[in-house]
Design a protein around this motif. Structure first.
Motif, PDB file in Angstrom:
ATOM      1  N   LEU A  91     -11.338  50.867 -11.032  1.00  0.00           N
ATOM      2  CA  LEU A  91     -10.651  50.969  -9.744  1.00  0.00           C
ATOM      3  C   LEU A  91      -9.579  49.895  -9.600  1.00  0.00           C
ATOM      4  N   PHE A  92      -9.923  48.675  -9.969  1.00  0.00           N
ATOM      5  CA  PHE A  92      -8.960  47.588  -9.839  1.00  0.00           C
ATOM      6  C   PHE A  92      -7.811  47.749 -10.833  1.00  0.00           C
ATOM      7  N   GLY A  93      -8.105  48.296 -12.007  1.00  0.00           N
ATOM      8  CA  GLY A  93      -7.033  48.559 -12.961  1.00  0.00           C
ATOM      9  C   GLY A  93      -6.052  49.583 -12.422  1.00  0.00           C
ATOM     10  N   THR A  94      -6.591  50.634 -11.822  1.00  0.00           N
ATOM     11  CA  THR A  94      -5.729  51.647 -11.207  1.00  0.00           C
ATOM     12  C   THR A  94      -4.935  51.053 -10.050  1.00  0.00           C
ATOM     13  N   GLY A  95      -5.626  50.278  -9.223  1.00  0.00           N
ATOM     14  CA  GLY A  95      -4.948  49.655  -8.090  1.00  0.00           C
ATOM     15  C   GLY A  95      -3.858  48.695  -8.523  1.00  0.00           C
ATOM     16  N   ALA A  96      -4.117  47.929  -9.587  1.00  0.00           N
ATOM     17  CA  ALA A  96      -3.109  46.994 -10.083  1.00  0.00           C
ATOM     18  C   ALA A  96      -1.873  47.740 -10.570  1.00  0.00           C
ATOM     19  N   PHE A  97      -2.087  48.838 -11.274  1.00  0.00           N
ATOM     20  CA  PHE A  97      -0.968  49.640 -11.773  1.00  0.00           C
ATOM     21  C   PHE A  97      -0.132  50.189 -10.616  1.00  0.00           C
ATOM     22  N   ILE A  98      -0.804  50.742  -9.611  1.00  0.00           N
ATOM     23  CA  ILE A  98      -0.097  51.352  -8.487  1.00  0.00           C
ATOM     24  C   ILE A  98       0.604  50.303  -7.630  1.00  0.00           C
ATOM     25  N   MET A  99      -0.118  49.241  -7.272  1.00  0.00           N
ATOM     26  CA  MET A  99       0.444  48.276  -6.329  1.00  0.00           C
ATOM     27  C   MET A  99       1.463  47.353  -6.978  1.00  0.00           C
ATOM     28  N   ARG A 100       1.351  47.128  -8.271  1.00  0.00           N
ATOM     29  CA  ARG A 100       2.428  46.389  -8.931  1.00  0.00           C
ATOM     30  C   ARG A 100       3.712  47.209  -8.861  1.00  0.00           C
ATOM     31  N   GLY A 101       3.588  48.528  -9.085  1.00  0.00           N
ATOM     32  CA  GLY A 101       4.751  49.394  -8.963  1.00  0.00           C
ATOM     33  C   GLY A 101       5.313  49.411  -7.557  1.00  0.00           C
ATOM     34  N   ALA A 102       4.422  49.438  -6.558  1.00  0.00           N
ATOM     35  CA  ALA A 102       4.871  49.411  -5.164  1.00  0.00           C
ATOM     36  C   ALA A 102       5.582  48.100  -4.849  1.00  0.00           C
ATOM     37  N   GLY A 103       5.040  47.009  -5.376  1.00  0.00           N
ATOM     38  CA  GLY A 103       5.686  45.715  -5.165  1.00  0.00           C
ATOM     39  C   GLY A 103       7.082  45.673  -5.766  1.00  0.00           C
ATOM     40  N   CYS A 104       7.247  46.286  -6.929  1.00  0.00           N
ATOM     41  CA  CYS A 104       8.571  46.340  -7.559  1.00  0.00           C
ATOM     42  C   CYS A 104       9.538  47.181  -6.734  1.00  0.00           C
ATOM     43  N   THR A 105       9.033  48.272  -6.166  1.00  0.00           N
ATOM     44  CA  THR A 105       9.885  49.100  -5.313  1.00  0.00           C
ATOM     45  C   THR A 105      10.336  48.321  -4.085  1.00  0.00           C
ATOM     46  N   ILE A 106       9.401  47.608  -3.455  1.00  0.00           N
ATOM     47  CA  ILE A 106       9.749  46.786  -2.291  1.00  0.00           C
ATOM     48  C   ILE A 106      10.762  45.718  -2.686  1.00  0.00           C
ATOM     49  N   ASN A 107      10.511  45.067  -3.806  1.00  0.00           N
ATOM     50  CA  ASN A 107      11.415  44.020  -4.285  1.00  0.00           C
ATOM     51  C   ASN A 107      12.828  44.563  -4.494  1.00  0.00           C
ATOM     52  N   ASP A 108      12.921  45.737  -5.110  1.00  0.00           N
ATOM     53  CA  ASP A 108      14.240  46.293  -5.405  1.00  0.00           C
ATOM     54  C   ASP A 108      14.942  46.803  -4.150  1.00  0.00           C
TER      55      ASP A 108
END
Length: 263
Positions: free
Chosen positions: A75-92
């Protein structure tokens, strides 16, 4: 007969190839926006989660079942993958104007125009929805703790505009899993173990992200972006050495508190 059968087969194959090529052209900018092609950030977000999950699994009076541990790691691996991507979207989204002026980032999808702002916002909504679906698989303590990290996720890109220590905020964000893994496994937060682990992770993040920030120093000065690379300047080596030693000491303190012994 063989020719008559072969022609339709070749046409279908060509159609499938064309469809796949078209699909890849449509999805590739979103893959780049989420940095799927650069997974190091996902690993760095996931590692603190594994620390706390495995510590909680092994340091409790009754060891956690392997099934629960494996479930949480997944679960945490999936969450890390998704939320890291979301963080990159917010950053950009925040940095698209800056990114156009920096050689290393000028080709990012939002900066280059491959993805529009409305498209990125819609993509972010999907990412956050999936992240929420993962979070709701945890207990209520973890849901509340996990949701509270969103303040750091959203504010981090702004920090480089107002402070020379955005890497500190990144550390607070990227190491949240060092707290969350404990609550997910045990529904409690043992502060004597969790806080040193979290602090050690923050110091560790300051080390690696300061090194990373050094490559953009010239561009950052030109566009007005701040970083610890600029703040530390010629003192970078001794400061990072001290931070690395601090990180190791805090990790050892956390392990000792968990009864794992000092390495």
């Amino acid at each position: 007969m063989s020719l008559s059968r072969g022609a339709p087969t070749a046409s279908v194959a060509a159609l499938l190839r064309a469809s796949w090529t078209h699909l890849r052209q449509r999805t590739r900018p979103y893959e780049q926006l989420a940095r799927i092609d650069k997974p190091a950030g996902t690993y760095l977000l996931y590692l603190p989660c594994t620390w706390s999950i495995l510590m909680a699994a092994s340091s409790t009076a009754i060891p956690a079942s392997p099934v629960l541990t494996a479930k949480m790691l997944a679960l945490f691996g999936t969450g890390a993958f998704i939320m890291r991507g979301a963080g990159c979207t917010i950053n950009d989204l925040w940095d698209r104007d800056f990114d156009r002026q920096v050689e290393r980032t000028k080709d990012r999808p939002l900066a280059s125009g491959a993805v529009s702002v409305p498209q990125a916002v819609a993509f972010l909504a999907v990412q956050c929805s999936v992240g929420l679906a993962v979070l709701t698989q945890l207990n209520w303590t973890s849901i509340g703790l996990g949701a509270s990290s969103l303040a750091f996720v959203v504010s981090y890109p702004l920090m480089k505009r107002i402070t020379y220590y955005p890497q500190l905020v990144l550390g607070l964000t990227f190491n949240w899993g060092a707290l969350l893994g404990f609550t997910a496994m045990t529904n409690t937060l043992p502060l004597d173990q969790a806080l040193p682990l979290y602090g050690g992770g923050i110091a560790w993040t300051l080390v690696y992200d300061t090194l990373y920030a050094h490559q953009d120093k010239r561009d950052d000065i030109q566009v007005g972006v701040k970083s610890t690379a600029l703040a530390f300047a010629d003192r970078t080596k001794p400061i990072l050495t001290a931070l690395a030693l601090t990180s190791g000491g805090l990790f050892a303190m956390s392990g000792a508190a968990a009864g794992l012994g000092v390495p």
